[in-house]
Design an enzyme around this catalytic site. Structure first.
Site, PDB file in Angstrom:
ATOM      1  N   HIS A 119       0.823  -1.217   0.000  1.00 58.21           N
ATOM      2  CA  HIS A 119       0.000   0.000   0.000  1.00 58.21           C
ATOM      3  C   HIS A 119       0.855   1.265   0.000  1.00 58.21           C
ATOM      4  O   HIS A 119       0.350   2.354   0.261  1.00 58.21           O
ATOM      5  CB  HIS A 119      -0.978  -0.001   1.194  1.00 58.21           C
ATOM      6  N   GLY A 187      -2.342  -9.253  12.499  1.00 62.21           N
ATOM      7  CA  GLY A 187      -2.886  -7.921  12.786  1.00 62.21           C
ATOM      8  C   GLY A 187      -3.581  -7.230  11.637  1.00 62.21           C
ATOM      9  O   GLY A 187      -3.395  -6.031  11.440  1.00 62.21           O
ATOM     10  N   ASN A 213      -4.031 -12.343  15.982  1.00 61.53           N
ATOM     11  CA  ASN A 213      -4.864 -11.147  16.097  1.00 61.53           C
ATOM     12  C   ASN A 213      -5.421 -11.093  17.515  1.00 61.53           C
ATOM     13  O   ASN A 213      -5.547 -12.139  18.162  1.00 61.53           O
ATOM     14  CB  ASN A 213      -6.022 -11.209  15.070  1.00 61.53           C
TER      15      ASN A 213
HETATM   16  C1  BJW Z   1      -3.989  -6.521  16.599  1.00 61.32           C
HETATM   17  C2  BJW Z   1      -3.395  -5.761  17.587  1.00 61.32           C
HETATM   18  C3  BJW Z   1      -2.295  -6.324  18.199  1.00 61.32           C
HETATM   19  C4  BJW Z   1      -5.017  -4.619  16.887  1.00 61.32           C
HETATM   20  N1  BJW Z   1      -1.858  -7.523  17.808  1.00 61.32           N
HETATM   21  N2  BJW Z   1      -3.542  -7.711  16.230  1.00 61.32           N
HETATM   22  C5  BJW Z   1     -13.209  -7.087  -4.143  1.00 61.32           C
HETATM   23  C6  BJW Z   1     -14.392  -7.138  -3.424  1.00 61.32           C
HETATM   24  C7  BJW Z   1     -14.885  -6.000  -2.784  1.00 61.32           C
HETATM   25  C8  BJW Z   1     -14.195  -4.788  -2.849  1.00 61.32           C
HETATM   26  C9  BJW Z   1     -13.030  -4.752  -3.555  1.00 61.32           C
HETATM   27  C10 BJW Z   1     -12.547  -5.869  -4.198  1.00 61.32           C
HETATM   28  N3  BJW Z   1     -11.368  -5.547  -4.801  1.00 61.32           N
HETATM   29  C11 BJW Z   1     -11.105  -4.251  -4.555  1.00 61.32           C
HETATM   30  C12 BJW Z   1     -12.107  -3.745  -3.804  1.00 61.32           C
HETATM   31  C13 BJW Z   1     -12.208  -2.352  -3.331  1.00 61.32           C
HETATM   32  C14 BJW Z   1     -11.318  -2.044  -2.175  1.00 61.32           C
HETATM   33  C15 BJW Z   1     -11.684  -2.887  -0.979  1.00 61.32           C
HETATM   34  O1  BJW Z   1     -11.056  -3.863  -0.627  1.00 61.32           O
HETATM   35  N4  BJW Z   1     -12.699  -2.479  -0.239  1.00 61.32           N
HETATM   36  C16 BJW Z   1     -13.116  -3.185   0.990  1.00 61.32           C
HETATM   37  C17 BJW Z   1     -13.353  -2.162   2.092  1.00 61.32           C
HETATM   38  C18 BJW Z   1     -14.275  -4.057   0.689  1.00 61.32           C
HETATM   39  N5  BJW Z   1      -9.918  -2.249  -2.524  1.00 61.32           N
HETATM   40  C19 BJW Z   1      -9.238  -1.354  -3.224  1.00 61.32           C
HETATM   41  O2  BJW Z   1      -9.780  -0.346  -3.656  1.00 61.32           O
HETATM   42  C20 BJW Z   1      -7.782  -1.648  -3.527  1.00 61.32           C
HETATM   43  N6  BJW Z   1      -7.541  -1.470  -4.908  1.00 61.32           N
HETATM   44  C21 BJW Z   1      -7.829  -2.389  -5.841  1.00 61.32           C
HETATM   45  O3  BJW Z   1      -8.162  -3.513  -5.536  1.00 61.32           O
HETATM   46  O4  BJW Z   1      -7.702  -1.936  -7.131  1.00 61.32           O
HETATM   47  C22 BJW Z   1      -8.395  -2.634  -8.164  1.00 61.32           C
HETATM   48  C23 BJW Z   1      -9.900  -2.426  -7.968  1.00 61.32           C
HETATM   49  C24 BJW Z   1     -10.397  -1.191  -7.617  1.00 61.32           C
HETATM   50  C25 BJW Z   1     -11.774  -1.010  -7.415  1.00 61.32           C
HETATM   51  C26 BJW Z   1     -12.657  -2.083  -7.554  1.00 61.32           C
HETATM   52  C27 BJW Z   1     -12.136  -3.331  -7.905  1.00 61.32           C
HETATM   53  C28 BJW Z   1     -10.751  -3.497  -8.127  1.00 61.32           C
HETATM   54  C29 BJW Z   1      -6.901  -0.664  -2.799  1.00 61.32           C
HETATM   55  C30 BJW Z   1      -6.980  -0.774  -1.315  1.00 61.32           C
HETATM   56  C31 BJW Z   1      -6.128   0.322  -0.666  1.00 61.32           C
HETATM   57  C32 BJW Z   1      -6.268   0.358   0.829  1.00 61.32           C
HETATM   58  N7  BJW Z   1      -5.653   1.545   1.310  1.00 61.32           N
HETATM   59  C33 BJW Z   1      -5.553   1.766   2.758  1.00 61.32           C
HETATM   60  C34 BJW Z   1      -4.928   3.160   3.000  1.00 61.32           C
HETATM   61  C35 BJW Z   1      -3.438   3.131   2.718  1.00 61.32           C
HETATM   62  C36 BJW Z   1      -2.809   4.459   2.927  1.00 61.32           C
HETATM   63  C37 BJW Z   1      -2.757   4.891   4.369  1.00 61.32           C
HETATM   64  O5  BJW Z   1      -2.388   4.127   5.278  1.00 61.32           O
HETATM   65  O6  BJW Z   1      -3.069   6.043   4.596  1.00 61.32           O
HETATM   66  O7  BJW Z   1      -4.742   0.758   3.351  1.00 61.32           O
HETATM   67  S1  BJW Z   1      -7.120   1.607   3.589  1.00 61.32           S
HETATM   68  C38 BJW Z   1      -6.464   0.835   5.032  1.00 61.32           C
HETATM   69  O8  BJW Z   1      -6.962  -0.527   5.129  1.00 61.32           O
HETATM   70  C39 BJW Z   1      -4.945   0.724   4.781  1.00 61.32           C
HETATM   71  C40 BJW Z   1      -4.671  -0.634   5.344  1.00 61.32           C
HETATM   72  O9  BJW Z   1      -3.438  -1.113   4.827  1.00 61.32           O
HETATM   73  C41 BJW Z   1      -5.867  -1.435   4.939  1.00 61.32           C
HETATM   74  C42 BJW Z   1      -6.075  -2.688   5.733  1.00 61.32           C
HETATM   75  O10 BJW Z   1      -6.312  -2.392   7.081  1.00 61.32           O
HETATM   76  P1  BJW Z   1      -5.717  -3.347   8.206  1.00 61.32           P
HETATM   77  O11 BJW Z   1      -4.244  -3.309   8.183  1.00 61.32           O
HETATM   78  O12 BJW Z   1      -6.349  -4.660   8.135  1.00 61.32           O
HETATM   79  O13 BJW Z   1      -6.148  -2.538   9.538  1.00 61.32           O
HETATM   80  P2  BJW Z   1      -7.507  -2.609  10.381  1.00 61.32           P
HETATM   81  O14 BJW Z   1      -7.540  -1.399  11.238  1.00 61.32           O
HETATM   82  O15 BJW Z   1      -8.665  -2.854   9.515  1.00 61.32           O
HETATM   83  O16 BJW Z   1      -7.340  -3.907  11.282  1.00 61.32           O
HETATM   84  C43 BJW Z   1      -6.381  -3.979  12.322  1.00 61.32           C
HETATM   85  C44 BJW Z   1      -6.430  -5.394  12.885  1.00 61.32           C
HETATM   86  O17 BJW Z   1      -5.405  -5.517  13.842  1.00 61.32           O
HETATM   87  C45 BJW Z   1      -7.748  -5.728  13.594  1.00 61.32           C
HETATM   88  O18 BJW Z   1      -8.187  -7.012  13.153  1.00 61.32           O
HETATM   89  C46 BJW Z   1      -7.382  -5.768  15.063  1.00 61.32           C
HETATM   90  O19 BJW Z   1      -8.146  -6.723  15.806  1.00 61.32           O
HETATM   91  C47 BJW Z   1      -5.930  -6.176  14.989  1.00 61.32           C
HETATM   92  N8  BJW Z   1      -5.099  -5.759  16.099  1.00 61.32           N
HETATM   93  N9  BJW Z   1      -4.144  -4.573  17.708  1.00 61.32           N
HETATM   94  C48 BJW Z   1      -2.558  -8.190  16.811  1.00 61.32           C
HETATM   95  N10 BJW Z   1      -1.672  -5.677  19.188  1.00 61.32           N
END
Ligand code: BJW
Ligand code: ZN
Length: 243
Positions: A119, A187, A213
């Protein structure tokens, strides 16, 4: 949990091809807020309000305010025992890939080398006009930073919703997922694509998959191992027998 950990340690000590996928949870114990959870991410905004190209087009100053806040926050924290344990794992395994969704740079700071930041990176900026990418570690980029080469507006070099990931990077991530014998998912809420599908791609090719997690995720039921607890405590236990 204890039995799960001991069995998992046996898998890891033998594994030659290991891939790890991390999300915001691994940096939580460093003091970096995760994206989802109570209270929203920043002020009253959800991640989907501030991490889209549409939001940047509408109000780039607001989005820069968000990223300046993140830069400042992350500049004040450091890697934790979870990041460090993954550096140890990399040293122990022949064929190792660390795929991270995090843009905070803490894996690299900890010493991880075979790293795919799918990302992007918070410390890089990209010109919206000429496309040039530069590293800039300022804690505050100002209200609306511009490109020294062409005067275009700069944006963070990260992947927002609706944007495609770097093709070479996602290709390598898919390859590492499909070729590993063991994949560790740490995580992440497992809901953002395409990262969330990588564990299933590994499993479909016969790999064992494990999740660390603090809570259950939509992917937990598909895992061969689920270790519930903080990554900064569990990951060091997994590598404690390496010399
Ligand atoms: C602990 C802990 C501890 C806490 N120990 N654990 C197919 C189906 C449906 C939708 C889509 C699809 N394909 C694409 C999409 C659209 C979209 C998408 O996925 N949407 C969903 C919301 C459904 N994806 C995209 O748009 C991607 N692009 C793409 O696929 O292009 C082609 C395309 C486009 C459009 C349509 C179709 C195809 C791009 C995604 C970019 C994500 N960007 C971000 C921001 C990055 C910049 C920034 O940081 O500012 O990335 S969003 C944000 O979410 C960030 C993260 O990397 C990402 C994931 O989050 P993460 O890391 O999982 O964090 P959390 O907060 O959600 O979870 C934390 C976890 O930690 C929790 O489970 C806690 O319990 C745990 N935890 N403390 C262990 N101590
Ligand atoms: Zn430019």
């Amino acid at each position: 949990m204890e039995k799960g950990i001991n069995e998992l340690k046996k898998v890891i000590i033998r594994a030659k091809r290991v891939t790890v996928l991390t999300g915001a949870g691994i940096s939580a114990e460093s003091g970096v807020p995760t994206f989802r959870g109570s209270g929203g991410l920043w002020r009253n905004y959800e991640v989907t309000d501030v991490a889209t190209p549409q939001a940047f087009a509408r109000d780039p100053k607001l989005i820069w305010e968000f990223y300046n806040w993140r830069r400042d926050l992350i500049s004040k924290v450091t890697f934790n025992a979870g990041h460090k344990a993954l550096v140890e794992l990399e040293k122990h395994v022949n064929d190792f890939t660390l795929i991270t969704q995090n843009v905070d740079g803490l894996h690299r700071q900890a010493g991880s080398k075979r790293l795919l930041e799918i990302h992007g990176n918070l410390w890089e900026v990209r010109c919206t006009k000429c496309g040039v990418v530069t590293m800039d570690r300022s804690k505050n980029m100002g209200q609306l930073p511009t490109c020294t080469a062409c005067g275009g507006i700069l944006r963070p070099n990260v992947i927002w919703f609706g944007e495609s990931l770097n093709p070479d990077m996602i290709h390598k991530a898919i390859e590492a997922s499909q070729n590993c014998e063991f994949m560790l998912i740490v995580g992440t809420s497992g809901i953002v694509q395409p990262a969330a599908s990588l564990a299933f791609q590994a499993k479909a090719k016969g790999a064992l998959i494990a999740e660390i997690n603090i809570e259950q995720t939509p992917q937990s039921g598909h895992m061969d191992f689920v270790l519930t607890g903080p990554a900064g405590e569990i990951l060091p236990m997994l590598v404690e027998d390496f010399n």
